[in-house]
Motif scaffolding. Structure first.
Motif, PDB file in Angstrom:
ATOM      1  N   GLU A 286      -2.922   6.248  13.441  1.00 49.34           N
ATOM      2  CA  GLU A 286      -3.526   6.154  12.114  1.00 49.34           C
ATOM      3  C   GLU A 286      -3.138   4.830  11.446  1.00 49.34           C
ATOM      4  O   GLU A 286      -3.959   4.169  10.813  1.00 49.34           O
ATOM      5  CB  GLU A 286      -3.060   7.341  11.254  1.00 49.34           C
TER       6      GLU A 286
ATOM      7  N   GLU B  10       2.858   2.399   5.101  1.00 47.52           N
ATOM      8  CA  GLU B  10       2.507   3.821   5.007  1.00 47.52           C
ATOM      9  C   GLU B  10       3.531   4.592   5.835  1.00 47.52           C
ATOM     10  O   GLU B  10       3.363   4.808   7.031  1.00 47.52           O
ATOM     11  CB  GLU B  10       1.084   4.069   5.524  1.00 47.52           C
TER      12      GLU B  10
ATOM     13  N   THR C 111       0.817  -1.214   0.000  1.00 49.78           N
ATOM     14  CA  THR C 111       0.000   0.000   0.000  1.00 49.78           C
ATOM     15  C   THR C 111       0.853   1.267   0.000  1.00 49.78           C
ATOM     16  O   THR C 111       1.963   1.296   0.530  1.00 49.78           O
ATOM     17  CB  THR C 111      -0.952   0.054   1.219  1.00 49.78           C
TER      18      THR C 111
ATOM     19  N   PHE D 143      -9.125   4.660   0.111  1.00 53.74           N
ATOM     20  CA  PHE D 143      -8.098   3.650   0.369  1.00 53.74           C
ATOM     21  C   PHE D 143      -8.693   2.248   0.436  1.00 53.74           C
ATOM     22  O   PHE D 143      -8.215   1.320  -0.230  1.00 53.74           O
ATOM     23  CB  PHE D 143      -7.378   3.997   1.681  1.00 53.74           C
ATOM     24  N   TYR D 144      -9.736   2.091   1.257  1.00 52.65           N
ATOM     25  CA  TYR D 144     -10.281   0.741   1.475  1.00 52.65           C
ATOM     26  C   TYR D 144     -10.980   0.207   0.231  1.00 52.65           C
ATOM     27  O   TYR D 144     -10.912  -0.994  -0.063  1.00 52.65           O
ATOM     28  CB  TYR D 144     -11.227   0.739   2.684  1.00 52.65           C
TER      29      TYR D 144
ATOM     30  N   ASN E 239      -8.573  -2.256  10.129  1.00 54.75           N
ATOM     31  CA  ASN E 239      -9.552  -2.306   9.040  1.00 54.75           C
ATOM     32  C   ASN E 239      -9.104  -3.253   7.922  1.00 54.75           C
ATOM     33  O   ASN E 239      -9.917  -3.982   7.341  1.00 54.75           O
ATOM     34  CB  ASN E 239      -9.801  -0.902   8.483  1.00 54.75           C
ATOM     35  N   LEU E 240      -7.812  -3.267   7.631  1.00 54.46           N
ATOM     36  CA  LEU E 240      -7.311  -4.188   6.613  1.00 54.46           C
ATOM     37  C   LEU E 240      -7.371  -5.636   7.097  1.00 54.46           C
ATOM     38  O   LEU E 240      -7.549  -6.553   6.296  1.00 54.46           O
ATOM     39  CB  LEU E 240      -5.875  -3.845   6.216  1.00 54.46           C
TER      40      LEU E 240
ATOM     41  N   PHE F  22       2.578   7.726   8.119  1.00 52.57           N
ATOM     42  CA  PHE F  22       1.491   7.651   9.097  1.00 52.57           C
ATOM     43  C   PHE F  22       2.025   7.609  10.526  1.00 52.57           C
ATOM     44  O   PHE F  22       3.033   6.953  10.801  1.00 52.57           O
ATOM     45  CB  PHE F  22       0.647   6.394   8.866  1.00 52.57           C
TER      46      PHE F  22
ATOM     47  N   SER G 229      -0.816   5.220   0.136  1.00 51.54           N
ATOM     48  CA  SER G 229      -1.997   6.078  -0.039  1.00 51.54           C
ATOM     49  C   SER G 229      -1.779   7.219  -1.015  1.00 51.54           C
ATOM     50  O   SER G 229      -2.699   7.639  -1.714  1.00 51.54           O
ATOM     51  CB  SER G 229      -2.434   6.657   1.312  1.00 51.54           C
TER      52      SER G 229
ATOM     53  N   LEU H 201       0.724  -3.640   4.448  1.00 53.77           N
ATOM     54  CA  LEU H 201       0.435  -2.262   4.858  1.00 53.77           C
ATOM     55  C   LEU H 201       1.762  -1.549   5.090  1.00 53.77           C
ATOM     56  O   LEU H 201       2.499  -1.847   6.028  1.00 53.77           O
ATOM     57  CB  LEU H 201      -0.404  -2.253   6.138  1.00 53.77           C
TER      58      LEU H 201
ATOM     59  N   GLU I 147      -5.172   2.027  13.032  1.00 53.14           N
ATOM     60  CA  GLU I 147      -6.551   2.001  12.532  1.00 53.14           C
ATOM     61  C   GLU I 147      -6.610   1.347  11.145  1.00 53.14           C
ATOM     62  O   GLU I 147      -7.470   0.508  10.868  1.00 53.14           O
ATOM     63  CB  GLU I 147      -7.112   3.430  12.461  1.00 53.14           C
ATOM     64  N   ARG I 148      -5.671   1.711  10.276  1.00 54.72           N
ATOM     65  CA  ARG I 148      -5.621   1.100   8.940  1.00 54.72           C
ATOM     66  C   ARG I 148      -5.414  -0.414   9.060  1.00 54.72           C
ATOM     67  O   ARG I 148      -5.996  -1.193   8.326  1.00 54.72           O
ATOM     68  CB  ARG I 148      -4.472   1.698   8.121  1.00 54.72           C
TER      69      ARG I 148
END
Length: 202
Positions: free
Chosen positions: A46, A39, A10, A20-21, A53-54, A42, A12, A37, A49-50
Motif C-alpha cells: 500500500e 504513513e 502526509t 488522499f490524492y 502515485n505521489l 501502511f 491519512s 510520504l 502504491e502511494r
C-alpha cells in the motif's frame, strides 16, 4: 533548498476519509514544493502504491518527493530523497544506498545527533518536536535553547517540525530556519488549498 520552506508530511488519518490524492494535489496547487510520504500504519504494498502515485503528482508540480524510512521504496519510485529518524537505518548507510545525488534528511533532537547527521551525509536536519503534537505521540520536545545550539553549530538547512501552526510559528521565526514541516496544520484544515496558500504567504 528553497523548496523546503513549507514541507508537508502526509498522514491519512488526519484527512478523516477525504480523498488522499486530492488533498495532496490541493497543497501542490497552492505552491507547496516538498511532500514527505509518511504513513506509519501502511503495509509495504500500500505504501509503494502511494509512493508511485505521489511521484507522478509531485513531478507534475515540480515538487520534491521524500520518503520516510523506506529506502527501498524511495529507490523503487525514484523519489528525490529519504528521511530517517534516530531508530531507523543509520544515515551513513542510507547515503551509501541512495548515492550522492539524492536528498537525505535526518531527525535530530540535540546537538550531538545533529552533528552526527551532518557527518553521515545529511542534506538537512529535521529538529523537533518544537511543540506538542498529536501526530507523533512518542515525540520528545526540543527546547528553543537546543534549537539555537544546533543552528549555531551545524551549517546545513534545519527544518522545524512538531505541532507547528500559523499561530505559534512566530516563536521560531527569529531562528531563521530553512523551513517548517507541517502535518495537521494543513491536512486538518477544512480547505487545504486555502490553508496551504496561507502557509506559503507566511
Amino acid at each position: 533548498m528553497d523548496k523546503l520552506k513549507v514541507y508537508l508530511v502526509t498522514d491519512s488519518k488526519i484527512l478523516e476519509g477525504r480523498d488522499f490524492y486530492e488533498a495532496i494535489e490541493d497543497s501542490l496547487k497552492a505552491g507547496i514544493k516538498t511532500i514527505q510520504l509518511r504513513e506509519k500504519d501502511f503495509l509495504g504494498n500500500e505504501f509503494l502504491e502511494r509512493a508511485y502515485n505521489l511521484r507522478v503528482l509531485t513531478r507534475k508540480y515540480d515538487a520534491l518527493l521524500i520518503i520516510n524510512d523506506r529506502v527501498d521504496i524511495a529507490m523503487l519510485v525514484d523519489a528525490d530523497g529519504v528521511h530517517v529518524g534516530q531508530k531507523d537505518i543509520p544515515a551513513n548507510e542510507v547515503r551509501r544506498l541512495i548515492g550522492p545525488d539524492k536528498i537525505l534528511g535526518v531527525s535530530a533532537k540535540n546537538i550531538t545527533q545533529a552533528k552526527k547527521a551532518k557527518e553521515d551525509g545529511a542534506d538537512y536536519i529535521g529538529v523537533g518536536a518544537m511543540f506538542t503534537t498529536s501526530t507523533k505521540l512518542d515525540a520528545d520536545s526540543v527546547s528553543k535553547d537546543d534549537l539555537k545550539k544546533i543552528m549555531d553549530e551545524v551549517d546545513i538547512p534545519i527544518i522545524c517540525i512538531g505541532g507547528i501552526t500559523l499561530e505559534n510559528k512566530g516563536e521560531l521565526d527569529n531562528f531563521n530556519v530553512a523551513g517548517y514541516a507541517v502535518v495537521s496544520a494543513i491536512l486538518g484544515a477544512e480547505n487545504i488549498y486555502e490553508e496551504s496558500k496561507k502557509w506559503m504567504k507566511a
